[in-house]
Design an enzyme around this catalytic site. Structure first.
Site, short mmCIF file in Angstrom:
data_model
loop_
_atom_site.label_atom_id
_atom_site.label_comp_id
_atom_site.label_asym_id
_atom_site.label_seq_id
_atom_site.Cartn_x
_atom_site.Cartn_y
_atom_site.Cartn_z
N LYS A 135 -2.50 -2.04 -3.21
CA LYS A 135 -3.55 -1.21 -2.59
C LYS A 135 -3.17 0.26 -2.75
O LYS A 135 -2.49 0.83 -1.89
CB LYS A 135 -3.68 -1.57 -1.10
CG LYS A 135 -4.67 -0.70 -0.35
CD LYS A 135 -5.10 -1.33 0.95
CE LYS A 135 -5.96 -0.36 1.74
NZ LYS A 135 -6.68 -1.01 2.84
N GLU B 130 0.83 -1.21 0.00
CA GLU B 130 0.00 0.00 0.00
C GLU B 130 0.86 1.26 0.00
O GLU B 130 1.30 1.71 1.05
CB GLU B 130 -0.92 0.01 1.24
CG GLU B 130 -1.82 1.24 1.28
CD GLU B 130 -2.75 1.29 2.50
OE1 GLU B 130 -2.58 0.47 3.43
OE2 GLU B 130 -3.63 2.15 2.51
P1 13P Z 1 -9.16 4.16 4.23
O1 13P Z 1 -10.06 3.41 3.30
O2 13P Z 1 -9.90 4.77 5.40
O3 13P Z 1 -8.27 5.12 3.52
O4 13P Z 1 -8.20 3.11 4.92
C1 13P Z 1 -7.61 2.14 4.13
C2 13P Z 1 -6.43 1.61 4.82
O5 13P Z 1 -6.34 0.43 5.05
C3 13P Z 1 -5.36 2.54 5.23
O6 13P Z 1 -4.21 1.81 5.51
#
Ligand code: 13P
Length: 340
Positions: free
Chosen positions: A219, A177
């Site tokens: 992600k 991510e």
């Molecule tokens: P949000 O969808 O609230 O941005 O959170 C996603 C997430 O896992 C952040 O690490």
């Protein structure tokens, strides 16, 4: 190349019409979310809240996995079994956030690097033992005219690649991510430029570390203008910029992309996901959700710690999951918000 058991697991996470719930808020983050609706954050309230989410009706039809915070992996449900059993019994894969949060980058205090690599190999073995099948690591990239620095991109993408290698070695699927923040005033173009650079550099690092692309999930953020930007972007423009960015940077070997919601309202995030899928007709990967706030805001507000509101909160949660599942197939329409 021979297929590998982890590829099947990654494909299971990215199964058609399914997405991932991020319920891995750290103790500090969940405390802030609870405070906003007047709930004290204790081990019990956190357990009750997550149990409410995991036992909501019908979610197993649309969720392939749930990302947990470490505490949840070890918690016991109200009835006395392990909390993760609720997910496992419904065929939902348990995953775990394994990073230790962001810290100022040495020499660049206005930028961050994610920590948690020390001792990670040993922690991963224990998480796997406790039922985790996949993991998450979040890097945060701040944007303005000067940021991100080349150093911030390098430090964060290297850490993501080292993490991904350790996770695959431990027999789990890494979610990588790299979140480009939608804060401040950068416009859509600036967000596209930075997201493109971050993903480019991330995939170079992943390849350099020999990461198996077939066995990971990306992600990313959607490409959006910053919250203070004075030039708003249409849903269509966001979808177009997001799809273009991914098409230019994400190898076809990757099975899927599961977006974070990044502070968008629940409806906005669903609309964008839907438009992205309608726009993406010939792309090699699945494009789905891995939202936290955009799935949890409505049920959390409804519940507000009150026993008698559990059922209504669960209905709101199941509805958001269902609508996002439709959006992941490009089949959502805002009118469904009223009837659902
Ligand atoms: P949000 O969808 O609230 O941005 O959170 C996603 C997430 O896992 C952040 O690490």
């Amino acid at each position: 190349m021979k297929s590998h058991p982890l590829d099947a697991l990654a494909q299971q996470l990215m199964a058609p019409d399914r997405g991932i719930l991020a319920a891995d808020e750290s103790s500090g983050t969940i405390e802030k979310r609870f405070q906003a609706v007047g709930i004290p954050s204790t081990e019990i309230t956190r357990r009750d809240y997550r149990e409410l989410l995991f036992s909501s009706p019908g979610i197993e039809q649309h969720l392939s996995g749930v990302i947990l915070f470490e505490e949840t992996l070890h918690q016991t449900s109200r009835e006395g079994g392990r909390l993760v059993r609720i997910l496992e019994d419904r065929g939902i894969l348990p995953g775990i956030k394994v990073d230790r949060g962001i810290k100022p980058l040495p020499g660049r205090p206005d930028e961050s690097v994610t920590e948690g690599l020390d001792g990670l190999r040993e922690r991963l073995a224990a998480y796997r033992e406790h039922g985790a099948r996949f993991t998450k690591w979040r890097a945060v990239i701040a944007v303005d005219e000067q940021r991100p620095s080349p150093l911030a991109l390098r430090a964060n993408t290297e850490a993501l690649a080292r993490y991904a290698g350790l996770v695959q070695e431990a027999g789990m699927v890494p979610i990588v991510e790299p979140e480009v923040l939608m804060e401040g005033s950068p416009d859509l173009d600036r967000c596209e430029t930075v997201t493109t650079a971050a993903l480019d550099q991330l995939f170079s690092a992943l390849q350099a570390y020999g990461i198996r692309l077939e066995a990971l999930v990306l992600k990313p953020n959607m490409v959006l203008p910053g919250k203070q930007c004075t030039r708003p972007a249409s849903v269509e423009a966001v979808a177009e910029a997001t799809v273009r960015t991914l098409a230019r940077t994400v190898p076809a070997a990757v099975p899927g992309v599961a977006f974070l919601s990044g502070g968008q309202s629940p409806e906005q995030a669903t609309r964008h996901l839907n438009a992205i899928n309608q726009h993406a007709t010939r792309l090699p990967w699945r494009l789905t959700f891995s939202f936290s706030r955009a799935l949890q805001e409505p049920p959390l507000r409804m519940w507000a710690g009150k026993e008698e509101r559990i059922r209504q909160a669960q209905e709101l949660f199941s509805q958001r999951i269902r609508l996002n599942s439709l959006a992941s197939m490009g089949r959502y329409h805002p009118d469904l918000e009223k009837v659902a």
